[in-house]
Motif scaffolding. Structure first.
Motif, mmCIF file in Angstrom:
data_model
loop_
_atom_site.group_PDB
_atom_site.id
_atom_site.type_symbol
_atom_site.label_atom_id
_atom_site.label_comp_id
_atom_site.label_asym_id
_atom_site.label_seq_id
_atom_site.Cartn_x
_atom_site.Cartn_y
_atom_site.Cartn_z
ATOM 1 N N ALA A 56 0.836 -1.204 0.000
ATOM 2 C CA ALA A 56 0.000 0.000 0.000
ATOM 3 C C ALA A 56 0.869 1.252 0.000
ATOM 4 O O ALA A 56 0.520 2.263 -0.631
ATOM 5 C CB ALA A 56 -0.929 -0.009 1.210
ATOM 6 N N GLU A 57 2.002 1.213 0.677
ATOM 7 C CA GLU A 57 2.927 2.359 0.679
ATOM 8 C C GLU A 57 3.533 2.575 -0.707
ATOM 9 O O GLU A 57 3.692 3.717 -1.156
ATOM 10 C CB GLU A 57 4.009 2.138 1.732
ATOM 11 N N TRP A 58 3.886 1.483 -1.378
ATOM 12 C CA TRP A 58 4.386 1.609 -2.743
ATOM 13 C C TRP A 58 3.323 2.257 -3.630
ATOM 14 O O TRP A 58 3.627 3.153 -4.429
ATOM 15 C CB TRP A 58 4.755 0.232 -3.300
ATOM 16 N N ALA A 59 2.076 1.804 -3.512
ATOM 17 C CA ALA A 59 0.999 2.354 -4.335
ATOM 18 C C ALA A 59 0.791 3.837 -4.054
ATOM 19 O O ALA A 59 0.526 4.625 -4.978
ATOM 20 C CB ALA A 59 -0.297 1.575 -4.099
ATOM 21 N N LEU A 60 0.901 4.249 -2.789
ATOM 22 C CA LEU A 60 0.777 5.666 -2.452
ATOM 23 C C LEU A 60 1.852 6.489 -3.144
ATOM 24 O O LEU A 60 1.574 7.563 -3.693
ATOM 25 C CB LEU A 60 0.868 5.861 -0.941
ATOM 26 N N HIS A 61 3.088 6.004 -3.106
ATOM 27 C CA HIS A 61 4.176 6.736 -3.761
ATOM 28 C C HIS A 61 3.977 6.759 -5.282
ATOM 29 O O HIS A 61 4.288 7.764 -5.938
ATOM 30 C CB HIS A 61 5.525 6.107 -3.398
ATOM 31 N N TRP A 62 3.485 5.661 -5.827
ATOM 32 C CA TRP A 62 3.193 5.604 -7.263
ATOM 33 C C TRP A 62 2.185 6.679 -7.639
ATOM 34 O O TRP A 62 2.404 7.472 -8.569
ATOM 35 C CB TRP A 62 2.671 4.208 -7.591
ATOM 36 N N MET A 63 1.087 6.755 -6.907
ATOM 37 C CA MET A 63 0.047 7.728 -7.229
ATOM 38 C C MET A 63 0.490 9.158 -6.942
ATOM 39 O O MET A 63 0.169 10.088 -7.695
ATOM 40 C CB MET A 63 -1.227 7.407 -6.457
ATOM 41 N N ALA A 64 1.214 9.358 -5.845
ATOM 42 C CA ALA A 64 1.650 10.705 -5.506
ATOM 43 C C ALA A 64 2.570 11.272 -6.578
ATOM 44 O O ALA A 64 2.456 12.439 -6.983
ATOM 45 C CB ALA A 64 2.357 10.698 -4.151
ATOM 46 N N THR A 65 3.493 10.436 -7.055
ATOM 47 C CA THR A 65 4.402 10.865 -8.116
ATOM 48 C C THR A 65 3.649 11.065 -9.421
ATOM 49 O O THR A 65 3.860 12.055 -10.141
ATOM 50 C CB THR A 65 5.517 9.820 -8.313
ATOM 51 N N ALA A 103 8.591 4.950 -7.620
ATOM 52 C CA ALA A 103 8.038 4.516 -6.337
ATOM 53 C C ALA A 103 8.914 3.443 -5.712
ATOM 54 O O ALA A 103 9.150 3.440 -4.499
ATOM 55 C CB ALA A 103 6.612 3.991 -6.520
ATOM 56 N N GLY A 104 9.425 2.518 -6.533
ATOM 57 C CA GLY A 104 10.335 1.492 -6.017
ATOM 58 C C GLY A 104 11.607 2.090 -5.460
ATOM 59 O O GLY A 104 12.094 1.671 -4.406
ATOM 60 N N ARG A 105 12.163 3.089 -6.147
ATOM 61 C CA ARG A 105 13.393 3.734 -5.654
ATOM 62 C C ARG A 105 13.131 4.518 -4.384
ATOM 63 O O ARG A 105 13.978 4.543 -3.474
ATOM 64 C CB ARG A 105 13.962 4.649 -6.737
ATOM 65 N N LEU A 106 11.972 5.160 -4.292
ATOM 66 C CA LEU A 106 11.660 5.931 -3.092
ATOM 67 C C LEU A 106 11.560 5.035 -1.865
ATOM 68 O O LEU A 106 11.915 5.443 -0.759
ATOM 69 C CB LEU A 106 10.354 6.703 -3.300
ATOM 70 N N LEU A 107 11.076 3.822 -2.056
ATOM 71 C CA LEU A 107 10.955 2.910 -0.925
ATOM 72 C C LEU A 107 12.261 2.167 -0.645
ATOM 73 O O LEU A 107 12.708 2.114 0.504
ATOM 74 C CB LEU A 107 9.832 1.898 -1.173
#
Length: 543
Positions: free
Chosen positions: A458-467, A517-521
């Motif tokens: 869910a955190e990955w998905a949040l970063h995906w959508m935010a970006t 999103a993967g790099r951010l996490l």
């Protein structure tokens, strides 16, 4: 720069400018009717708007044509910071219960009711923001990233409701008529459902049977010599009897009629748009929920009614095998990350020799994530553990912690609740161990095992959508709904509504944001998140 918005009793708004620690430096008094202009004059820029609940503030701004770049949602952040293992040492974790705890349990609260004069001291947004900033700045940096991503998700949710998902009511009506027959009068079954109901009655020799009633249906099945414990479809599919095919078809169509039939269409589709109310963080793992409309459960049967506007396209993207890839990133399991370089992680596991078939790979990994110990999942677990020891150790450690009654956290720090006291077992007298309590402990271990993976996904998905939200805005001009914009989200899938001329660029951008999103996490750890992306006229064409 942070600006904390606070509703005044007279209907106006106080805009408190604060420093990084949440201390007020200046305050502007803004009349209610001037708020959109006030916010717009500071956008775009470096302002992060701080408010008690995005769902209460942001829709009004969007209706006035004002989009904000960044916000800090006090309600959502409070949920995270109050219980996170990363912030357990901070003042917000030790603070007595307050109105913010009550607010945290609400999906959205009416602004006027929330800031009633009698409650203002208990819900002081400036004091709460200072407490939250103290917790974030004094803790693991990942918790701040989670708070920012959760707040960005709240902006996405409000924008998707505002823009809506394009929906053709005439196409939906035609789909229903083809499956169920003409629209029935109120209180009557559609013709196809009634035909199937009669067929079920004849097969069971039960002329008065109401097949919508599970207790009646179980009794009728048993009278016909069919031993069942429930009327669930998976149980019925194992039975050989002439009643089963029409009964299964009746159940399938009855679900369509109940969940997405004509009543749903009349209630939720207006002016060519479906506008569900999303609830970010509505599930304990951080996954979203929806408040009416069943937005997160749109069946394939009605997706062909989701049709892009003339001159526009839908770009539909979903992440392949998201949870196993997240697990590889969390555990830094290089062998699993190697398999994740392929578009089909499960087939790559077969190609590496870890297992013999793709089905074994899928059942083995999902069994490890969800705690499956029987059947194919249980048989594959030893082989999966040998092939991917770091990944399996992570979920096993989370399961054991849950069984001991301990809390576990996601990668960015969202923390699981504590189990009930009834789960605790006694080991002083092994022969007298409460077996029911042991069973509850194991069940909670299955929950914590999955919590760490599902929550991080869910955190990955949040970063995906935010970006993606930011990048899409840069691809067009005008108001939100005139540019490429997010129109729908379902855990690991997004739908973007875009002018046709931008569709290919949108598809590329969606892929780029998934990688980001993967790099951010997970930083430089080599884990990949491939997507299936389709540019279509209607949602049903994407599958």
């Amino acid at each position: 720069m942070y600006i904390v918005l606070e509703r005044r009793p007279d209907g106006g708004v106080l805009a408190h400018h604060t420093d990084d620690g949440g201390r007020v430096t200046t305050t502007d008094a803004v009349r209610e009717g001037d708020l959109a202009t006030y916010v717009s004059s500071r956008e775009p820029g470096d302002t992060r708007w701080v408010w008690h609940d995005t769902a209460a503030w942001y829709p009004r701004l969007l209706a006035a044509g004002v989009r904000v770049e960044r916000c800090h949602d006090l309600r959502l952040a409070h949920v995270i910071l109050r219980s996170s293992l990363f912030t357990a040492h901070t003042s917000i974790a030790a603070a007595p219960s307050s109105g913010w705890d009550r607010l945290a349990g609400a999906a959205a609260v009416d602004l006027d009711a929330l800031f009633d004069v009698e409650q203002r001291d208990d819900l002081d947004p400036v004091a709460e923001f200072a407490l939250q900033r103290e917790a974030v700045t004094g803790s693991d940096a990942r918790i701040g990233r989670l708070v920012n991503a959760e707040s960005a998700g709240a902006l996405v949710a409000a924008e998707m409701t505002h823009a809506g998902l394009p929906w053709r009511a005439d196409a939906h009506d035609a789909l229903l008529a083809a499956a169920l027959g003409p629209r029935p009068r109120h209180g009557e079954r559609p013709a196809e459902l009634e035909r199937l109901a009669d067929e079920v009655r004849r097969a069971l020799d039960a002329p008065d049977l109401n097949p919508d009633s599970p207790p009646e249906l179980v009794r009728a099945l048993r009278r016909a010599g069919i031993t069942v414990d429930s009327t669930r479809s998976h149980e019925l599919k194992r039975i050989e009897h002439p009643v089963i095919p029409p009964l299964l078809e009746f159940k399938k169509l009855a679900r369509l009629h109940t969940a997405n039939g004509w009543h749903w269409l009349d209630t939720w589709v207006r002016d060519g748009r479906f506008r569900p109310v999303y609830v970010p963080g509505g599930v304990v793992t951080g996954r979203w929920a929806s408040n009416g409309g069943g937005a997160l459960q749109l069946p394939a049967q009605v997706r062909s009614a989701v049709i892009a506007d003339p001159g526009w396209k839908l770009v539909v993207a979903d992440a392949a095998q998201l949870e196993p890839r997240v697990l590889a990133g969390m555990s830094a399991d290089t062998a699993m990350a190697t398999a994740a370089r392929a578009s089909d992680l499960y087939q790559a596991m077969v190609d590496s020799g870890a297992v013999q078939t793709r089905e074994q790979a899928k059942y083995g990994i999902l069994g490890a994530i969800y705690g499956g110990t029987r059947g194919e999942s249980g048989r594959m677990l030893p082989r999966i553990t040998r092939a991917y020891p770091r990944a399996m150790a992570l979920v096993e450690d989370a399961a054991r912690a849950g069984e001991r009654g301990e809390r576990v956290r996601t990668w960015l720090g969202r923390t699981s609740p504590l189990p009930g006291e009834a789960m605790v077992t006694s080991t002083d007298e092994p022969d007298a161990v409460d077996r029911a309590a042991q069973g509850r402990a194991r069940a909670w271990g299955r929950f914590t095992r999955n919590f760490v993976v599902q929550g991080t996904a869910a955190e990955w998905a949040l970063h995906w959508m935010a970006t993606l939200r930011i990048r899409l805005w840069e691809l067009g001009d005008g108001r939100l709904e005139e540019r490429p914009h997010l129109a729908f989200f379902l855990h690991d899938e997004v739908v973007v509504h875009t002018p046709e001329a931008s569709a290919e660029r949108v598809a590329e951008t969606i892929r780029e944001c998934a990688a980001e999103a993967g790099r951010l996490l997970f930083g430089s750890f080599p884990i990949e998140f491939p997507l299936s992306v389709a540019i279509v006229d209607d949602y049903g064409q994407a599958k």
